[in-house]
Design a protein around this motif. Sequence first.
Motif, PDB file in Angstrom:
ATOM      1  N   PHE A  41      37.326  62.277  -3.955  1.00 37.08           N
ATOM      2  CA  PHE A  41      37.852  63.093  -5.046  1.00 37.08           C
ATOM      3  C   PHE A  41      37.004  64.354  -5.223  1.00 37.08           C
ATOM      4  CE2 PHE A  41      38.927  58.646  -5.834  1.00 37.08           C
ATOM      5  CZ  PHE A  41      40.314  58.743  -5.769  1.00 37.08           C
ATOM      6  N   ARG A  61      38.464  67.220  -7.280  1.00 37.90           N
ATOM      7  CA  ARG A  61      38.365  67.071  -8.733  1.00 37.90           C
ATOM      8  C   ARG A  61      36.971  67.467  -9.215  1.00 37.90           C
ATOM      9  NH1 ARG A  61      43.205  64.787  -6.763  1.00 37.90           N
ATOM     10  NH2 ARG A  61      44.468  64.074  -8.526  1.00 37.90           N
ATOM     11  N   MET A 103      43.366  56.578  -6.529  1.00 33.98           N
ATOM     12  CA  MET A 103      43.538  57.091  -7.879  1.00 33.98           C
ATOM     13  C   MET A 103      44.317  56.068  -8.691  1.00 33.98           C
ATOM     14  SD  MET A 103      43.237  59.542 -10.168  1.00 33.98           S
ATOM     15  CE  MET A 103      42.742  60.993  -9.228  1.00 33.98           C
TER      16      MET A 103
END
Length: 258
Positions: A45, A48, A77
Amino acid sequence: MTAYFERLDDSRFRATRCVSGAWNVEEQHVAPALGLLTHSVERAFADRLADGRQLSRLSFDILGVLPIDVVEVDTRMVRPGRTVELVEAALSHGGRPAVTLRAWLVAPHETGELAGDAFPAMPSIDELDEWTGFDEWPGEFVRTVDVFGRRLEQGRAQAWLRPRIPLLEHEEISPTVRLLSVLDIANGITPRFPPQTTLFPNVDLTAHLFTQPQGEWLGFDTTVAYGPTGLGVTHTVLHDERGPIGTSMQSLMVRPGR
């Protein structure tokens, strides 16, 4: 060996003897595995995190022991969102899940004027002596960590820790991953009774961060409590060299005699 794990491909890793101990030298100390899960989440991730999201809570459940062998990590996720997201990772051996992680990713907000805490300050590294409290523990892992500390009373200690070897050879890790790679050590810093006479393995570890770690040294202000029916907790206030950064809790199974 010069690292805790060797990367084989995107999801598989070979554990080295450096992860050996502490309840059984033929099994992995779970601390590096927690770091590996955290590193895998950060890689999976990364977009992010690049947008500014922060790891807020990391909750690990330890489902079983791990041999010193090849392990696999899967990430996914669980709950996407604009301001908060829940992600998950699982570490398995031979198809059997052994450790799981659920972590919240939280978008940043400017709260500098509100920042503050009331946790007690830690002594500096220079004020503490080299720690010998791990001499009573078997296995290689605890001997790969630099430690300076002091025991304040039965079940209470303060210590600064830093791993001497990398999690993965030739692979950069974040200060958060470095923290999680040694955090499970907290349960062995100041046991209320020696591990030669009492069992107290933890079945989980949950870390809450109110700021992201910085630097190499990590401070542990640890308190251990055992109850009358086989339950216990290890509570740690976490520090970096700036001051407190969060807390961790470990739930223990306490058993007299070995």
